[in-house]
Design an enzyme around this catalytic site. Sequence first.
Site, PDB file in Angstrom:
ATOM      1  CG  ASP A  62      -6.312 -11.344   4.156  1.00  0.00           C
ATOM      2  OD1 ASP A  62      -5.496 -12.012   3.476  1.00  0.00           O
ATOM      3  OD2 ASP A  62      -5.978 -10.359   4.835  1.00  0.00           O
ATOM      4  CG  ASP A  64      -4.529 -10.658  -0.643  1.00  0.00           C
ATOM      5  OD1 ASP A  64      -5.162  -9.670  -0.239  1.00  0.00           O
ATOM      6  OD2 ASP A  64      -3.750 -11.308   0.087  1.00  0.00           O
ATOM      7  CG  ASP A 140       6.488  -9.938  -0.029  1.00  0.00           C
ATOM      8  OD1 ASP A 140       5.914 -10.871  -0.633  1.00  0.00           O
ATOM      9  OD2 ASP A 140       6.057  -9.482   1.057  1.00  0.00           O
TER      10      ASP A 140
END
Length: 428
Positions: A62, A64, A140
């Site tokens: 996907d 983002d 992260d």
Amino acid sequence: MKNREASSDKLIVLSRNQHTISRKSISDSALKVLYRLSKSGHRACLVGGGVRDLLLKIQPKDFDVATDATPEEVRGLFKNSRIIGRRFRLVHIRFGRDIIEVATFRAHDEDSPKTELDTHGRILRDNTFGEIEEDAMRRDFTVNALYYDIHDYAVLDYTGGLKDIDNRQLRLIGDAATRYQEDPVRMLRAVRFAAKLDFSIETSSASAIHEYGHLLAVIPPARMFDEVIKLFHSGNAVRVFELLREYRLLKYLVPELDEWLQQEANEMMLDFIDQALVNTDNRVNTGQPVSPAFIFAVLLWPAVQEQASRLQPDKQKLIPALAQVGETVMKRQVRHVSIPRRFSQMARDIWTSQPRFYRTQGKQPLRMIGYPVFRAAYDFMLIQSMVGLFPHKLSHWWTDFQSQHEFAPEPARKRKQRPRRRPRRNAS
Ligand code: ATP
Ligand code: MG
């Protein structure tokens, strides 16, 4: 520490001809979102797994997008969008089955009223908007903090992610202990990405997992379910399982399996888990459907099987024991990882179906292949047979039997004739 230190003197920019990302590998929906934001005067970048995977020549699952537009501004630009989330307010823009997730650049500011931490230092809410450099620092891993800017097609690296991609390693941005305390799920993400990308986990990011694994106990069970499914349906479940054991995280996901692994040395049962994960990976990687029910049925089977045979050593009477143990094991399991009822019920049906595969006489087999759970229960039995936990001869019998009846309509069940009730009359 207030704002995590962010300085753009460390910024590395790869201009459009210095990297291999081409717009052809970005989905039309993602490009549409990027261009519309950009044309409306906003900064718009592809970020996260999309950029990371394209640099590694993997097709992203996907895309983002990160932008300086607020969620409301994004919402205003796309009719097909909605604002989601409380912890992190995001916009989902839908194009058919494709969803593009758009996040506003955020800063990590502990003192802002828009940031909320719990007593363990866990971030409950983080909606302080900020600059792109700050947005990079709150992500992260360094390899997840690379931006592809639609304005000039450059790749921007604020955290050393490009070097870590070259070295094939996952490194948390900032101090590992703090970052896991803010969000313990990052430990599961480390395992998932290490398995998917075949990356190592950099030393301090890895050693802190041993120290902070227990913090996973504070994560709401519903979020744990999402993460467990992402781990085991990633197409790399075999490796994920090895890493979860290596980092001693399994006990926070499936405690009864972890306990069983500490005590039992039943090689066939261990092979069963491995073989089931190999099958799951094959299914995911060839686009066949997989169900969370099957994964939980597999992971809890050693415990369920062992406890049920202790309760009822007579194999002929195992079904009620499996039903009873299955229920209690599930009840304990959902305290850690909440499993939606339809899946937990199906897992229990898979377990109680197993002894029925010993019965090949009479009408039972035909009835059995009409059960909605048959397919999954049969696949489960085949795996047991592959590792020596179920007789080959019988599994062949079932393979023949079900292929002969593959297109047969469901066996009609005789219904008890009930006395017909008279229609109730109106009170008036
Ligand atoms: P994939 O989509 O392949 O699973 P991804 O890296 O895109 O991997 P997502 O969960 O889609 O992962 O998240 C998108 C990005 O958002 C991440 O790359 C990361 O930069 C950021 N992110 C997601 N979850 C966290 C988190 N728990 N803490 C910090 N940053 C996060
Ligand atoms: Mg993603």
